[in-house]
Design a protein around this motif. Structure first.
Motif, mmCIF file in Angstrom:
data_model
loop_
_atom_site.group_PDB
_atom_site.id
_atom_site.type_symbol
_atom_site.label_atom_id
_atom_site.label_comp_id
_atom_site.label_asym_id
_atom_site.label_seq_id
_atom_site.Cartn_x
_atom_site.Cartn_y
_atom_site.Cartn_z
ATOM 1 N N MET A 58 0.817 -1.219 0.000
ATOM 2 C CA MET A 58 0.000 0.000 0.000
ATOM 3 C C MET A 58 0.853 1.273 0.000
ATOM 4 O O MET A 58 0.323 2.363 -0.251
ATOM 5 N N PRO A 62 2.850 3.104 -5.396
ATOM 6 C CA PRO A 62 1.734 3.800 -6.051
ATOM 7 C C PRO A 62 0.692 2.944 -6.788
ATOM 8 O O PRO A 62 -0.387 3.439 -7.071
ATOM 9 N N TYR A 63 0.976 1.672 -7.105
ATOM 10 C CA TYR A 63 -0.039 0.881 -7.823
ATOM 11 C C TYR A 63 -1.046 0.314 -6.830
ATOM 12 O O TYR A 63 -0.744 -0.635 -6.112
ATOM 13 N N THR A 64 -2.223 0.888 -6.796
ATOM 14 C CA THR A 64 -3.234 0.427 -5.848
ATOM 15 C C THR A 64 -3.871 -0.859 -6.363
ATOM 16 O O THR A 64 -4.440 -0.867 -7.458
#
Lengths: 459, 459
Positions: free
Chosen positions: A243, A246-248
């Protein structure tokens, strides 16, 4: 209420609605006496309005007679929010189940509250959309209930919760007034935001009779990842690391050792053998995004204690283990204590190790799993209510769990709501002044305290 | 208030705060008498609290003396929300300007209300985040003001508005109570959603003294597209087509012929020669997403009336024309009537052609531009307030514009708010019963009606 006044009240109720839409026989009322908590209290009547005007007429009558009226969707809530604990009338919205319009050009739909979540999803999927709230009861629960509880689910980590996907409401206040909130545009700032005040208010302020929903375009592709760890602590560190990049992920679900053991006991070959903590991760978007996100998430999983992290090529199989869990839990401990606390993700390592310590200390079997990307963990204490000593230890444990959660800047409920179940604990999270303001709001909407009375706040 | 009681009140105010944080000289107060609307009313004092306790003390004193207290950020609002029209005290939050914490691991920041939007963006960009609300005043406006008005801006089409990016607040109610709303987790459903009730309430319910903001990861790449059309109608059809396909642009800004002519008159070479309606479009994400979105959006632009649609390789230059516009408008018509209505995007063709017809019919010069992806159009009637006949025609035109907007399921304000400017028109959008509920809420928070009295609703 004396028998005579109750009889007079029921007679008037039967003037408002035809016979087939007023139940008064206790046998008929039974199914409306409970929800998915373990609470039970029979209403004196169940009504099935078809229009907002009928809802209004029922509420006005209940005000005149000071009779409680408890709105309900499909009774899938786990906190007792729809249990008519003070008696009175159960107001079922299940027959107000029309999808009024689907408007793909504006990414909106207007629905009645009784529309089932899955029915809506099935209708909007062919035109390229979904409605993000996806509680595990999606097949049976209603949109009205989803809004009343501000429902969420696995995809909330990327897409947000019910309050993020609503534009406007028609509702009847506890006073019996019909109000119309929000707008039919994606932006609007005229007047106070009553829409989001009603969302999550668990039917204590007004009864939602129509909702304008914001729809979300379906992601183009979906990918899966699984990760196995030697213990909870290492897994929690990986969750925080995932988390913090940046890639959610579109879902990030966690199973602890208790959950894994339980699933393995009934389903062979669904889970890797050695894992003592497990993540099921979904990513979505374009193929390139999925490739990049998968790489970044696999990287974030590289903590001490990782056994293996790898892409899951069959994303349907990915969810099989997670879906198998809830029924199993009900099966082995039908009266388990089920909480849904949440903490900031960076505090998940402290929470999850703390939960293990507390369970050991109080000798309580527990199973923890849930929506790790939101720091939202379903804590299940597997207790036998007939064992008084165990129950005492369990409630002591629970008390310390809540203290731990609050010390970690967490909340007592990430998505289930307060209802009856968490009511006594609310003052530990919300200060007395703020609770006072909330109670004043309740009286503004519902001056006679007839609408789902007693819920949400300690008396 | 007699001179004697006013003097006594001011003396008590000066006991609460040191001399350099209480202005009473009319010359000093002047800068706090207006905002970016054309309304002006001087306060009797301006105070600059540094803590929530000081805010509370001021509000308590104002309650005791029945003196209005009007909170303000940086006075960049365009609807008169922060103008102290009933006199009293202007409560400036500008010196409460600390960023309390930035927490990249949990994607959150805690700020005081006086932090400027741009200052926050500059602090969080190096750790990979932005806060989506981006009004054109971002360099000067404060987060507190952004929250009080539920501010938006060009990126709202993809990322939503202020209410979508807030997790919790500390605030002082009009009654003088300190409340704490929301939570420090990405999900939470304990108690009523007071957070979003305060957002957009324009300082009429409580004064926001601290905010926990949700941060959004910066997009990896950004791309631009421009599209020129022979007329507004064809452009509006392209806007609707762009929003009806699944790739949501991160900005979709529209300029009508009036806007284009104005910009061309001062800035050569900024705009294509023949365009009579123009779109500036931004897309963001991975390179593949940008490629795919660009292709889909260029395709959606292929309507009859398109002159040319093409990728814009210099995305900074893309915004130059849009940014040049607002100062030019102020320049040529400093007392223009500026509205910010919104309609569902599918109704933009009817709205934009209707606006042209109404302007012609009432012989009013107008310039329309704005956040087309949200159907949110800034309608500017370029009037000279010294020309009584023109003003009469302008108000008649405006009245018909509002009727048109409401007939198209629109709202009177997409992002500017109601303040003083749109107050008389609110009952055309919100029914009397719902306004009644809102007014009751106001009294719950502010029983003596001292907090920004008279705003938002007609008397």
């Amino acid at each position: 209420m004396t028998n005579t006044t109750q009889a007079a009240f029921l007679l008037q109720l039967q003037h408002i609605l035809p016979t087939d839409r007023v139940y008064t026989d206790p046998v008929d009322c039974y199914a409306y006496a409970y929800d998915n908590s373990r609470n039970y209290h029979s209403p004196i009547a169940v009504v099935f309005p078809l229009t907002i005007e009928e809802v209004q007429a029922v509420i006005v009558l209940c005000n005149e007679h000071q009779v409680p009226v408890v709105p309900r969707g499909r009774g899938t809530g786990t906190a007792g929010g729809s249990v008519p604990e003070a008696g009175g009338v159960a107001l079922s919205l299940e027959r107000m189940d029309k999808i009024i319009s689907i408007d793909p050009d504006n990414r909106m739909a207007i629905v009645e509250p009784g529309v089932l979540n899955q029915v809506l999803q099935d209708e909007i999927k062919p035109v390229g959309f979904f409605w993000p709230p996806d509680p595990s009861s999606a097949a049976y629960c209603s949109i009205g209930g989803n809004l009343a509880t501000c429902a969420a689910g696995p995809h909330a980590v990327k897409y947000g919760v019910a309050r993020d996907h609503i534009l406007g409401l028609k509702a009847v206040t506890g006073k019996g007034e019909i109000i119309k909130t929000g707008c039919y545009t994606s932006k609007g700032v005229v007047g106070y935001d009553l829409t989001r005040l009603l969302v999550g208010s668990e039917g204590t302020l007004a009864v939602i009779c129509e909702a304008t929903l914001k729809l979300t375009p379906l992601p183009k592709f979906t990918g899966g990842i699984t990760a196995e760890f030697v213990d909870t602590e290492s897994c929690a560190k990986a969750i925080a690391a995932i988390m913090a990049q940046p890639y959610t992920p579109s879902a990030l679900e966690f199973l602890d050792n208790g959950a894994l053991t339980l699933i393995r006991s009934r389903h062979q070959n669904l889970l890797p053998e050695n894992a003592r903590a497990y993540l099921m991760i979904e990513v979505d978007g374009s193929q390139q995004e999925i490739t990049e996100a998968t790489e970044a998430i696999l990287q974030a999983c590289q903590v001490a204690g990782l056994i293996e992290a790898k892409p899951a090529h069959d994303t349907k199989a990915l969810w099989a283990a997670r879906k198998a869990l809830s029924p199993l839990l009900k099966d082995i401990a039908p009266k388990k204590i089920n909480e849904d606390i949440a903490v900031p993700v960076s505090h998940l390592p402290a929470l999850l190790t703390g939960l293990e310590q507390l369970a050991a200390q109080h000798q309580i079997s527990n199973v923890n799993f849930g929506h790790a990307g939101n720091g939202n963990i379903h804590v299940n204490l597997l207790v036998n209510p007939d064992n008084a000593d165990e129950m005492k230890r369990a409630y002591q444990c629970l008390d310390e769990v809540f203290s731990l959660v609050l010390s970690l800047q967490g909340t007592l409920s990430g998505e289930h709501g307060v209802g009856m179940a968490k009511r006594p604990f609310v003052p530990r999270e919300i200060d007395a002044t703020t609770i006072g303001v909330m109670k004043s709001l309740k009286l503004t909407f519902d001056p006679n305290n007839v609408l789902n009375p007693g819920k949400l706040f300690p008396a």
